[in-house]
Design a protein around this motif. Structure first.
Motif, mmCIF file in Angstrom:
data_model
loop_
_atom_site.group_PDB
_atom_site.id
_atom_site.type_symbol
_atom_site.label_atom_id
_atom_site.label_comp_id
_atom_site.label_asym_id
_atom_site.label_seq_id
_atom_site.Cartn_x
_atom_site.Cartn_y
_atom_site.Cartn_z
ATOM 1 N N SER A 80 11.595 25.396 4.772
ATOM 2 C CA SER A 80 10.455 26.316 4.849
ATOM 3 C C SER A 80 10.103 26.974 3.523
ATOM 4 O O SER A 80 9.096 27.676 3.442
ATOM 5 C CB SER A 80 10.729 27.399 5.903
ATOM 6 O OG SER A 80 11.773 28.250 5.471
ATOM 7 N N TYR A 81 10.893 26.735 2.482
ATOM 8 C CA TYR A 81 10.610 27.341 1.184
ATOM 9 C C TYR A 81 9.770 26.394 0.338
ATOM 10 O O TYR A 81 10.249 25.334 -0.074
ATOM 11 C CB TYR A 81 11.914 27.685 0.446
ATOM 12 C CG TYR A 81 12.746 28.717 1.164
ATOM 13 C CD1 TYR A 81 12.277 30.018 1.342
ATOM 14 C CD2 TYR A 81 13.998 28.385 1.666
ATOM 15 C CE1 TYR A 81 13.049 30.961 2.002
ATOM 16 C CE2 TYR A 81 14.772 29.324 2.331
ATOM 17 C CZ TYR A 81 14.286 30.608 2.493
ATOM 18 O OH TYR A 81 15.047 31.540 3.156
ATOM 19 N N GLU A 133 16.634 26.003 7.174
ATOM 20 C CA GLU A 133 15.696 26.989 6.629
ATOM 21 C C GLU A 133 15.165 26.595 5.253
ATOM 22 O O GLU A 133 14.072 27.013 4.862
ATOM 23 C CB GLU A 133 16.364 28.372 6.536
ATOM 24 C CG GLU A 133 16.778 28.961 7.857
ATOM 25 C CD GLU A 133 18.097 28.386 8.391
ATOM 26 O OE1 GLU A 133 18.354 28.571 9.597
ATOM 27 O OE2 GLU A 133 18.846 27.747 7.630
#
Length: 123
Positions: free
Chosen positions: A40-41, A37
């Motif tokens: 995705s930042y 994840e």
């Protein structure tokens, strides 16, 4: 110009600090050791040092989970599996602890280098 130096514990997948493109290899490695994840930042993709700080904290959280796993393994697992499996689980926690200790050193060195530290060869 001096030869780029990678200190002991430096990750193999990352070029030594100061080598051409070393930051790119550092970012790729950091993203690989972090949860998927994190890719995705946008802030983590744009700011190498911020990504490194997140990676350090992620590895430290994993270390805390291993310590908890070790402290609870025998009491939590003894009623759900046989003693040999419990001991194998404890051995696995120990192996993971050792791996994470090395990874914490590596990610810390990469963070320091991204913050500007340069390492020198020692005799």
């Amino acid at each position: 110009m001096t030869q780029p130096v990678a200190p002991p514990g430096w990750p193999r997948a990352v070029r030594p600090p100061g080598a051409p493109g070393w930051e790119h290899t550092a970012v790729a490695w950091l993203l690989d050791i972090c949860p998927p994840e994190f890719r995705s930042y946008p802030v983590l993709r744009r700011h190498d040092v911020v990504l490194a700080r997140f990676a350090v904290l992620h590895v430290e959280a994993c270390q805390a989970a291993v310590r908890r796993g070790l402290s609870e393994a025998r009491s939590e697992l003894r009623d759900v599996t046989d003693q040999d499996t419990v001991e194998a689980a404890v051995e696995t926690w120990h192996a993971e602890s050792a791996r994470l200790m090395a990874e914490r050193r590596s990610v810390g060195l990469v963070e320091e280098a991204l913050r500007g530290r340069r390492f020198v060869a020692r005799l």
